[in-house]
Write an enzyme that holds these catalytic residues in place. Structure first.
Site, PDB file in Angstrom:
ATOM      1  CE  LYS A  71      72.650  28.971  15.013  1.00 53.06           C
ATOM      2  NZ  LYS A  71      72.074  29.553  13.786  1.00 53.06           N
ATOM      3  CG  ASP A 108      71.389  28.277  10.022  1.00 48.32           C
ATOM      4  OD1 ASP A 108      70.250  27.878  10.343  1.00 48.32           O
ATOM      5  OD2 ASP A 108      72.241  28.633  10.856  1.00 48.32           O
TER       6      ASP A 108
END
Ligand code: ATR
Length: 279
Positions: A71, A108
């Protein structure tokens, strides 16, 4: 499953990737909406991430999700970053545009907020302070989300204080709290969020005395295995509204699916059950 020669393609890149629930989750939606498409797990070593990300658009992929440990590395591999990926310092969704442009997103934060709003519709960000435990990547997304929602005060406690300080240097606003002081700042809080690994199957439980936490406060955990963590069980027993972490996983997947496959998917109780079945 329908996969023709015209199928739309997406997937999730991780190392390892076998633990990922995303193929099951996206596969459920592909079936549910009878979409001609596929979403596949891609086990890619960090040394090969750059090559793979360059190759996928050329192979006709519409985009991919990224999971551990990619990520952060992916931040440097995209042509354009959308908010709040830069603030959070991590990308979990890539969109490949027709001209080859690679867009990096972080969904997220929005996933966390949607889960909280769905599980606790009465939650008003202006109600009071929030206490966030942990200072990893998940904490960054949660803090960006809480700030975006307008939470006035955020207290941040992490075992390693340097990490708390590093997070606040990147995302100014939260007040650093020593890990030993984590229970004290619950006084007057309207929200408690666990973003640490504590309480997850195979990890130690999260030790925190909840006695000064107002009964009206909402308690949420991003750990979803088990679904009801020790923290959530204890909070529920004393009367707090609790929100489990599975919804964050489901909601963060919605924007990617929508842009790759052209259908905004629904998060339903059936989907929750289906994703849990395999746990
Ligand atoms: P993620 O990116 O998913 O948030 P991470 O970066 O590995 O994952 O962060 C894990 C979090 O759990 C960190 O806040 C970590 O605390 P440290 O920064 O001190 O490592 C926290 N954590 C993990 N094990 C812990 C433990 N035994 N006690 C307290 N905190 C713990």
């Amino acid at each position: 499953m329908i996969v023709s020669g015209k199928a739309k393609l997406a997937g999730v890149i991780g190392w390892p990737v076998s633990h990922s629930r995303s193929p099951r989750l996206h596969g459920y939606w592909l079936d549910r909406y009878r979409i001609d498409g596929a979403y596949i797990p891609l086990a890619v070593h960090p040394d090969h991430l750059s090559d793979v990300i360059k190759a996928l658009p050329r192979m006709g992929f519409a985009g991919v999700n990224l999971t551990v440990p990619h990520k952060e590395a992916a931040l440097k591999l995209v042509d354009r970053l959308e908010d709040p990926a830069k603030t959070i310092g991590a990308v979990n969704t890539l969109v490949f545009e027709a001209d080859g442009t690679i867009i990096g997103r972080n969904t997220d934060a929005a996933g966390f907020l949607q889960n909280l709003r769905t599980g606790a519709p009465h939650w008003d960000p202006k109600d009071g302070s929030a206490v966030v435990l942990g200072a990893g990547g998940a904490a960054r997304a949660v803090i960006a989300a809480l700030q975006e929602a307008g939470v006035p005060d955020i207290y941040l406690a992490n075992r390693t204080l340097e990490r708390t300080k590093a997070l606040i240097a990147d995302i100014p606003g939260p007040k650093a709290v020593a890990w030993e002081e984590r229970a004290r700042v619950l006084n007057g809080a309207s929200l408690l969020v666990n973003t640490t690994l504590l309480g997850q199957t195979g990890q130690p439980p999260l030790e925190i005395n909840l006695s000064v936490l107002p009964k009206a406060a909402i308690v949420t955990d991003i750990v979803y295995a088990p679904l009801e963590t020790d923290l959530l069980r204890r909070a529920k027993e004393r009367g707090n509204v609790v929100v489990d972490g599975l919804g964050m996983l489901l909601w963060q997947a919605v924007p990617g699916f929508e842009v790759w496959f052209g259908q905004r998917p629904e998060v339903t109780p059936e989907l929750r059950a289906f994703v849990l079945e395999n746990s």
